[in-house]
Design an enzyme around this catalytic site. Structure first.
Site, PDB file in Angstrom:
ATOM      1  N   ASP A  84       0.808  -1.219   0.000  1.00 25.40           N
ATOM      2  CA  ASP A  84       0.000   0.000   0.000  1.00 25.40           C
ATOM      3  C   ASP A  84       0.846   1.277   0.000  1.00 25.40           C
ATOM      4  O   ASP A  84       1.930   1.319   0.588  1.00 25.40           O
ATOM      5  CB  ASP A  84      -0.903  -0.010   1.239  1.00 25.40           C
ATOM      6  CG  ASP A  84      -2.060   0.964   1.122  1.00 25.40           C
ATOM      7  OD1 ASP A  84      -2.631   1.083   0.023  1.00 25.40           O
ATOM      8  OD2 ASP A  84      -2.408   1.597   2.133  1.00 25.40           O
ATOM      9  N   HIS A  85       0.313   2.323  -0.628  1.00 30.91           N
ATOM     10  CA  HIS A  85       0.909   3.660  -0.658  1.00 30.91           C
ATOM     11  C   HIS A  85       2.390   3.627  -1.024  1.00 30.91           C
ATOM     12  O   HIS A  85       3.237   4.193  -0.327  1.00 30.91           O
ATOM     13  CB  HIS A  85       0.713   4.361   0.697  1.00 30.91           C
ATOM     14  CG  HIS A  85      -0.627   5.014   0.829  1.00 30.91           C
ATOM     15  ND1 HIS A  85      -1.007   6.091   0.069  1.00 30.91           N
ATOM     16  CD2 HIS A  85      -1.680   4.728   1.627  1.00 30.91           C
ATOM     17  CE1 HIS A  85      -2.240   6.449   0.392  1.00 30.91           C
ATOM     18  NE2 HIS A  85      -2.679   5.628   1.328  1.00 30.91           N
ATOM     19  N   ASP A 106       1.285   5.206  -5.379  1.00 30.35           N
ATOM     20  CA  ASP A 106       0.808   6.530  -4.977  1.00 30.35           C
ATOM     21  C   ASP A 106       1.674   7.637  -5.560  1.00 30.35           C
ATOM     22  O   ASP A 106       2.729   7.975  -5.034  1.00 30.35           O
ATOM     23  CB  ASP A 106       0.790   6.619  -3.453  1.00 30.35           C
ATOM     24  CG  ASP A 106       0.121   7.892  -2.947  1.00 30.35           C
ATOM     25  OD1 ASP A 106      -0.267   8.730  -3.779  1.00 30.35           O
ATOM     26  OD2 ASP A 106      -0.025   8.036  -1.714  1.00 30.35           O
ATOM     27  N   HIS A 189      -6.675  10.425   6.496  1.00 28.64           N
ATOM     28  CA  HIS A 189      -5.832   9.434   7.166  1.00 28.64           C
ATOM     29  C   HIS A 189      -5.608   9.806   8.632  1.00 28.64           C
ATOM     30  O   HIS A 189      -5.662  10.978   9.008  1.00 28.64           O
ATOM     31  CB  HIS A 189      -4.464   9.347   6.486  1.00 28.64           C
ATOM     32  CG  HIS A 189      -4.508   8.761   5.108  1.00 28.64           C
ATOM     33  ND1 HIS A 189      -4.604   9.534   3.971  1.00 28.64           N
ATOM     34  CD2 HIS A 189      -4.467   7.477   4.676  1.00 28.64           C
ATOM     35  CE1 HIS A 189      -4.606   8.760   2.901  1.00 28.64           C
ATOM     36  NE2 HIS A 189      -4.525   7.504   3.306  1.00 28.64           N
ATOM     37  N   GLY A 218      -8.450   6.262   4.529  1.00 29.61           N
ATOM     38  CA  GLY A 218      -8.756   7.032   5.724  1.00 29.61           C
ATOM     39  C   GLY A 218     -10.105   6.685   6.335  1.00 29.61           C
ATOM     40  O   GLY A 218     -10.780   7.552   6.893  1.00 29.61           O
ATOM     41  N   ASN A 239     -10.265   1.081   3.146  1.00 25.71           N
ATOM     42  CA  ASN A 239      -8.985   0.931   3.830  1.00 25.71           C
ATOM     43  C   ASN A 239      -9.071   1.383   5.283  1.00 25.71           C
ATOM     44  O   ASN A 239      -9.545   2.491   5.564  1.00 25.71           O
ATOM     45  CB  ASN A 239      -7.915   1.751   3.130  1.00 25.71           C
ATOM     46  CG  ASN A 239      -7.434   1.107   1.850  1.00 25.71           C
ATOM     47  OD1 ASN A 239      -8.080   0.232   1.289  1.00 25.71           O
ATOM     48  ND2 ASN A 239      -6.285   1.548   1.365  1.00 25.71           N
TER      49      ASN A 239
END
Length: 301
Positions: A84-85, A106, A189, A218, A239
């Protein structure tokens, strides 16, 4: 059970008007809790490891990814492993080697044209290796701004130009070929209070404009009813990270305050893991249950 691809979980959920919940893994206890919560709910889930978590573990994704995958394979629940990210191209290119079936690349800090260029390249690379690729357009609140450090500005979820534009999102998906799109619709987030109000009209417009699943980042700060409405409006992947950490840390803190002489970490990690599993169970039932189901109120613990 073998690992399942994130896309294999999201596609049927989207078709049925449900969503798949994805939970951040920081420690082995997080992974075990997510698996236990998914088993209790009888629903699939995504275990996701962020670039920040990789940095916490010395910049080496392998050990945590291997442990998380082992937990998933030992579970009776259908579980996926997601990176992720990811902003680092080097980490992106480690995804396939380390067993991740999907990646969220991202490039949202970049301007639109540079975001498209970088993401299209990430998608090309991922699809050549069978990796499902998620990206972000707009700026989900709660992340540090373009500069870094303790005084870096934090993106405001309500600032002008922050939220995702449907027409731009449709063009972005067409230009990049992404498999899913994280959009900015009012969540943020790292929220520890569940007070976020989402723009449901915008979610619906994005759902109509964009041909791929929408992702809500978030989500820990979003109340249950807002989450249900978001799923009904078109969100397919939800998420969740901070809610697990709130449950974990709150339980550890309470245990040590009541048992100040304890030094065996198993004494407080066990109830902390159980608290996270309960949180996972409740979130899964909220977003992944029957369409239109009221579900149970997710614990604030």
């Amino acid at each position: 059970m073998p690992l399942v691809g994130t896309g294999e979980l999201v596609a049927p959920a989207r078709a049925e008007g449900r969503a798949v919940a994805a939970f951040n893994v920081i420690t082995l206890e997080h992974a075990e809790a997510i698996a236990a919560g998914a088993e209790a709910a009888g629903l699939p889930a995504v275990l996701q490891i962020s670039e920040n978590a990789v940095k916490f573990h010395g910049g080496r994704p392998g050990p945590l990814a291997a442990a998380t995958a082992a937990v998933a394979r030992a579970s009776t629940a259908r579980l996926a492993l997601h990176l992720d990210h990811v902003e680092s191209v080097e980490l992106l290119h480690a995804a396939h080697v380390e067993g991740f079936g999907s990646v969220m690349f991202d490039a949202s800090r970049l301007g639109y044209a540079d975001n498209v260029k970088a993401t299209a390249e990430a998608v090309r690379w991922g699809h050549e290796r069978g990796i499902w690729v998620e990206a972000e357009l707009g700026a989900v609140g709660g992340k540090e701004g373009a500069t870094t450090g303790p005084c870096a500005p934090v993106l405001d979820t309500h600032a002008p130009g922050v939220r995702t534009d449907p027409a731009e999102a449709a063009a972005y998906v067409d230009a990049t070929g992404v498999d899913a799109l994280a959009v900015a619709v009012g969540s943020s987030h790292a929220m520890t209070e569940r007070t976020a109000a989402l723009d449901h009209a915008l979610i619906a417009r994005l759902g109509d404009a964009v041909p791929v699943p929408l992702v809500l980042h978030g989500s820990s700060g979003v109340p249950d009813e807002e989450l249900r409405r978001a799923v009904a409006s078109g969100m397919s992947k939800i998420n969740i990270g901070t809610a697990l950490n709130t449950a974990f840390t709150g339980t550890v803190r309470a245990y040590l305050e009541a048992n100040g002489r304890v030094v065996d970490p198993r004494k407080y990690l066990a109830p902390a893991r159980e608290a996270m599993a309960h949180t996972v169970d409740r979130f899964l039932r909220t977003v992944g249950g029957e369409p239109g189901s009221c579900g149970e109120e997710v614990s604030r613990g």
